[in-house]
Design an enzyme around this catalytic site. Structure first.
Site, PDB file in Angstrom:
ATOM      1  N   ASN A 216      -6.637  -8.684  -0.135  1.00 26.97           N
ATOM      2  CA  ASN A 216      -5.819  -9.559  -1.310  1.00 26.97           C
ATOM      3  C   ASN A 216      -5.520 -10.846  -0.446  1.00 26.97           C
ATOM      4  O   ASN A 216      -5.590 -10.810   0.731  1.00 26.97           O
ATOM      5  CB  ASN A 216      -4.825  -8.920  -2.157  1.00 26.97           C
ATOM      6  CG  ASN A 216      -3.769  -8.230  -0.822  1.00 26.97           C
ATOM      7  OD1 ASN A 216      -2.903  -9.207  -0.152  1.00 26.97           O
ATOM      8  ND2 ASN A 216      -3.580  -6.990  -0.664  1.00 26.97           N
ATOM      9  N   ASP A 313       1.207   5.617  -0.926  1.00 27.97           N
ATOM     10  CA  ASP A 313       2.374   4.483  -0.868  1.00 27.97           C
ATOM     11  C   ASP A 313       3.187   4.458   0.141  1.00 27.97           C
ATOM     12  O   ASP A 313       3.801   5.321   0.277  1.00 27.97           O
ATOM     13  CB  ASP A 313       2.914   4.764  -2.302  1.00 27.97           C
ATOM     14  CG  ASP A 313       3.890   3.435  -2.614  1.00 27.97           C
ATOM     15  OD1 ASP A 313       4.658   2.972  -1.760  1.00 27.97           O
ATOM     16  OD2 ASP A 313       3.682   3.052  -3.870  1.00 27.97           O
TER      17      ASP A 313
HETATM   18  N1  CTP Z   1       3.615  -0.563  -1.653  1.00 34.94           N
HETATM   19  C1  CTP Z   1       3.438   0.097  -0.405  1.00 34.94           C
HETATM   20  N2  CTP Z   1       2.502   0.911  -0.286  1.00 34.94           N
HETATM   21  C2  CTP Z   1       1.383   0.959  -1.453  1.00 34.94           C
HETATM   22  C3  CTP Z   1       1.829  -0.085  -2.577  1.00 34.94           C
HETATM   23  C4  CTP Z   1       3.016  -0.542  -2.503  1.00 34.94           C
HETATM   24  O1  CTP Z   1       4.263   0.496   0.580  1.00 34.94           O
HETATM   25  N3  CTP Z   1       0.301   1.631  -1.253  1.00 34.94           N
HETATM   26  C5  CTP Z   1       4.760  -1.322  -1.190  1.00 34.94           C
HETATM   27  C6  CTP Z   1       4.725  -2.769  -1.013  1.00 34.94           C
HETATM   28  O2  CTP Z   1       4.955  -3.316   0.409  1.00 34.94           O
HETATM   29  C7  CTP Z   1       6.073  -3.296  -1.756  1.00 34.94           C
HETATM   30  C8  CTP Z   1       6.217  -2.355  -2.941  1.00 34.94           C
HETATM   31  O3  CTP Z   1       5.374  -1.042  -2.673  1.00 34.94           O
HETATM   32  O4  CTP Z   1       7.264  -3.086  -1.085  1.00 34.94           O
HETATM   33  C9  CTP Z   1       5.851  -2.589  -4.509  1.00 34.94           C
HETATM   34  O5  CTP Z   1       4.387  -3.200  -4.462  1.00 34.94           O
HETATM   35  P1  CTP Z   1       3.873  -3.578  -5.629  1.00 34.94           P
HETATM   36  O6  CTP Z   1       2.167  -3.765  -5.435  1.00 34.94           O
HETATM   37  O7  CTP Z   1       4.512  -4.460  -6.256  1.00 34.94           O
HETATM   38  O8  CTP Z   1       3.772  -2.191  -6.285  1.00 34.94           O
HETATM   39  P2  CTP Z   1       2.893  -1.134  -6.966  1.00 34.94           P
HETATM   40  O9  CTP Z   1       3.043   0.155  -6.303  1.00 34.94           O
HETATM   41  O10 CTP Z   1       1.174  -1.677  -6.894  1.00 34.94           O
HETATM   42  O11 CTP Z   1       3.256  -1.055  -8.444  1.00 34.94           O
HETATM   43  P3  CTP Z   1       2.594  -1.490  -9.735  1.00 34.94           P
HETATM   44  O12 CTP Z   1       1.096  -1.154  -9.700  1.00 34.94           O
HETATM   45  O13 CTP Z   1       3.163  -0.840 -10.557  1.00 34.94           O
HETATM   46  O14 CTP Z   1       2.717  -3.185  -9.591  1.00 34.94           O
END
Ligand code: CTP
Length: 408
Positions: A216, A313
């Site tokens: 990304n 996550d």
């Molecule tokens: N994050 C993480 N590990 C992942 C995905 C996300 O640690 N596999 C953390 C990011 O570093 C950030 C937070 O989660 O602090 C939110 O990331 P975001 O991409 O906005 O959230 P998503 O989990 O992708 O939720 P959604 O799909 O609902 O947007």
């Protein structure tokens, strides 16, 4: 290496014209052996006395000479040269450069940096006695001291011009002592001293095959700035970073990784910690069954089907740890709609204490840009912060973290 208070400090050394420039070479060595990083700016006069090659070899860094050099400016602008330094040292400071500094002239790289900086400046005058004693130089000296710069020397003795008197540049070790002195005075309060922080930053790369990957557009600017800001407040910071082009922040341990799985493993290795800030744009999915060989077209005209599996996550893993959970877990929420509502939900779902939410929708310029408009979401409510540079957001967040720990 002599460990001491110069370890990890960045010194920007400006070498102006004068026979004492040869002593600047020794000064670079003394600073380096004490663990300081040294970047040098050589004025046109300075380059008459020492070569850029010796300065580069001793400082182990590129030497900056030209204000209008496209190469120097694209690699490292004059503002960044000063911003990334803890202090500026002018040694030798010629009568001419002192006059420019006092008058606020900016007609070459050295004088422009000196006019643009907000960092402490130490200068070591070196010149012929009569030049030193001239009322113009003494007026300039008084102006510079009045402006808050600090001078060291000059000493008395035999001068290169054959005269005896004041004008000799201070010895490198005297200059080192003055630098250490100034850095102690300039040392900011360290409210996070003794606290350990893990910060994630940048994108992750998820391999499809040995040559292709899913990624990304995250630049890592915000996460790196947070790591640097926490370190400036005295925290012991491990920065777990996906591939990026940001310079390693000063005083931070950087652990480079590629995939989300590696990022999680590096965070777990970095535990225990008091603080975790997850600013990385972690890929939500990775490719199931990454192939060992490069995928080839099979001639059928049908593209391969990539099956994806969900990545761990990292934020939620740290937020939900039973044993050894960092006391303060902070996540980011990059949203394109219902920013606050989605972020509030994310705070609870991922088990974190705070969420820094921002709108990354089209036209906001946040991804890759230098500015950010964020909301800080805590259990107590929502704070709307004004649009700020990512560095300022990082400082504000680090300050809030320090306040949180100070409040017990
Ligand atoms: N994050 C993480 N590990 C992942 C995905 C996300 O640690 N596999 C953390 C990011 O570093 C950030 C937070 O989660 O602090 C939110 O990331 P975001 O991409 O906005 O959230 P998503 O989990 O992708 O939720 P959604 O799909 O609902 O947007």
């Amino acid at each position: 290496m002599v460990n001491g208070m110069l370890t990890g400090k960045q010194i920007l050394l400006i070498i102006s014209g004068g026979i004492a420039a040869y002593k600047a070479l020794d000064l670079i060595r003394r600073l380096k052996e004490r663990g300081a990083g040294v970047r040098c700016v050589l004025t046109a006069g300075g380059a008459q006395f020492v070569t850029p090659l010796s300065v580069a070899a001793l400082s182990e860094n590129a030497v900056f000479q030209d204000l209008f050099s496209l190469k120097d400016e694209s690699e490292m602008g004059h503002i960044r040269l000063s911003r990334e330094a803890d202090m500026l040292v002018v040694a030798p400071a010629s009568a001419d450069l002192m006059a420019k500094m006092a008058a606020g002239l900016a007609d070459d790289l050295a004088s422009t940096i000196l006019l643009a900086t907000d960092k402490p400046v130490l200068f070591a005058p070196a010149m012929n006695t009569r030049m030193w004693e001239h009322p113009a130089t003494q007026r300039n000296l008084a102006t510079l001291l009045d402006d808050g710069l600090r001078a060291i020397g000059p000493g008395q003795g035999d001068l290169a011009c054959g005269e005896v008197g004041a004008g000799r540049m201070s010895e490198p070790m005297e200059i080192v002592a003055a630098i250490e002195d100034m850095l102690i005075a300039a040392a900011p309060a360290a409210p996070l001293k003794g606290r350990r922080a893990i910060v994630t930053s940048g994108p992750t790369y998820e391999a499809i095959d040995p040559v292709r990957f899913l990624a990304n557009r995250s630049s890592g600017k915000q996460g790196h700035a947070i790591a640097a800001a926490l370190a400036r407040l005295g925290a012991d910071v491990v920065l777990v970073a996906g591939p990026n082009n940001q310079p390693d922040p000063t005083g931070v341990t950087v652990q480079g990784i590629e995939s989300a799985t590696q990022m999680l493993a590096a965070c777990e290795t970095a535990l225990p910690a008091d603080i975790a800030v997850c600013a990385a744009a972690v890929a939500d999915w990775r490719v199931a069954g990454e192939t060992e060989q490069k995928l080839k077209k099979d001639g059928s005209g049908r593209p391969p089907v990539l099956a994806l599996v969900e990545n761990p996550d990292i934020l939620a893993t740290l937020g939900h740890l039973n044993a050894g959970r960092p006391r303060l877990v902070v996540g980011f929420a990059a949203e394109t709609e219902k920013v606050v509502a989605h972020a509030q939900d994310k705070r609870v779902r991922k088990g974190c204490d705070w969420i820094v939410a921002n709108d990354v929708g089209a036209g906001t310029g946040v991804m890759g840009g230098d500015e950010n408009t964020v909301h800080l979401i805590t259990a107590q409510g929502v704070e709307d912060w004004p649009t700020m540079s990512k560095d300022a957001v990082a400082d504000a967040l680090a300050g809030r973290i320090a306040d949180h720990f100070a409040a017990g």
